[in-house]
Enzyme design. Structure first.
Site, PDB file in Angstrom:
ATOM      1  N   ASP A  15     -17.087 -22.478  -0.790  1.00 10.78           N
ATOM      2  CA  ASP A  15     -18.380 -21.784  -0.749  1.00 10.78           C
ATOM      3  C   ASP A  15     -19.560 -22.720  -1.023  1.00 10.78           C
ATOM      4  O   ASP A  15     -19.396 -23.786  -1.630  1.00 10.78           O
ATOM      5  CB  ASP A  15     -18.388 -20.610  -1.743  1.00 10.78           C
ATOM      6  CG  ASP A  15     -18.081 -21.033  -3.183  1.00 10.78           C
ATOM      7  OD1 ASP A  15     -17.224 -21.911  -3.388  1.00 10.78           O
ATOM      8  OD2 ASP A  15     -18.712 -20.491  -4.114  1.00 10.78           O
ATOM      9  N   GLU A  40     -16.632 -20.799  -6.292  1.00  9.65           N
ATOM     10  CA  GLU A  40     -17.017 -21.705  -7.388  1.00  9.65           C
ATOM     11  C   GLU A  40     -18.482 -21.528  -7.752  1.00  9.65           C
ATOM     12  O   GLU A  40     -18.854 -21.549  -8.927  1.00  9.65           O
ATOM     13  CB  GLU A  40     -16.757 -23.168  -6.999  1.00  9.65           C
ATOM     14  CG  GLU A  40     -16.924 -24.164  -8.153  1.00  9.65           C
ATOM     15  CD  GLU A  40     -18.345 -24.694  -8.354  1.00  9.65           C
ATOM     16  OE1 GLU A  40     -18.597 -25.305  -9.400  1.00  9.65           O
ATOM     17  OE2 GLU A  40     -19.222 -24.480  -7.463  1.00  9.65           O
TER      18      GLU A  40
HETATM   19 ZN   LIG Z   1     -19.939 -27.833  -5.961  1.00 11.48          ZN
END
Ligand SMILES: [Zn+2]
Length: 192
Positions: A80, A145
């Site tokens: 992401d 993340e």
């Molecule tokens: Zn990163």
């Protein structure tokens, strides 16, 4: 067209990956998974997934070592990227535009699609050169993340599949440095 024809495969794959819009709040993880699967096939490596709660998956590309019972090396990256505001960009953040001087513009170019491609292209070179290693490498692509990993890595480390990876050492992202040096986040024994 001439420059595209001579573009290094690593750069071409990098730009393809950058064009997949995995930005929050609606990352196109399905398209990224397709990309990883095709990539693994191209490199002659094993692609697989681990399902997580909340409809998330971890994508893995595994290069088995000569002694697969040894603790493995995890080459981690997150799929992401943070949102972008295209009106403030010189080019569309998902066009992966490359300027004449070689600069590539994209959301994810630094954080951290460069690293994911770097792992795979390093493996391509090593494999092509006929190298083999004792330890297994697991190139690992995790979701979420950038929103804290609660639905990504934090769930992944609780799974049986994670335990079975038997990881001895892991690499993850660093950060760009405008000078000549590289920055390395260092820790030993325990997390500080
Ligand atoms: Zn990163």
């Amino acid at each position: 067209m001439t420059s595209a024809a001579v573009e290094n495969i690593a750069v071409t794959r990098f730009r393809e990956y950058l064009r997949i819009n995995t930005s929050h709040p609606n990352p196109d993880y399905a398209k990224a998974s397709e990309f990883y699967k095709k990539y693994a096939d191209e490199l002659g490596l094993t692609y697989w997934q681990v399902e997580l709660p909340q409809n998330r998956v971890v994508d893995l590309i595994t290069w088995e070592g000569l002694e697969p019972t040894l603790p493995s090396i995890m080459l981690y990256s997150h799929t992401d990227v943070v949102p972008s505001f295209p009106e403030h960009w010189k080019y569309d953040p998902f066009s992966a535009h490359k300027e004449e001087n070689g600069d590539i513009f994209a959301r994810g170019a630094q954080d951290m699609k460069c690293v994911g491609i770097g792992y795979l292209e390093a493996i391509r070179k090593l494999k092509t050169a006929g190298k083999r290693f004792k330890r297994t490498f697991h190139v690992t692509f995790c979701p979420d993340e950038e929103i804290g990993g609660l639905t990504g890595m934090i769930e992944f480390v609780k799974t049986k599949e994670f335990e079975k990876l038997n990881i001895g050492f892991a690499l993850d992202e660093g950060i760009a440095n405008p000078g000549e040096e590289f920055r390395l986040f260092y820790s030993e024994r325990n997390v500080w």
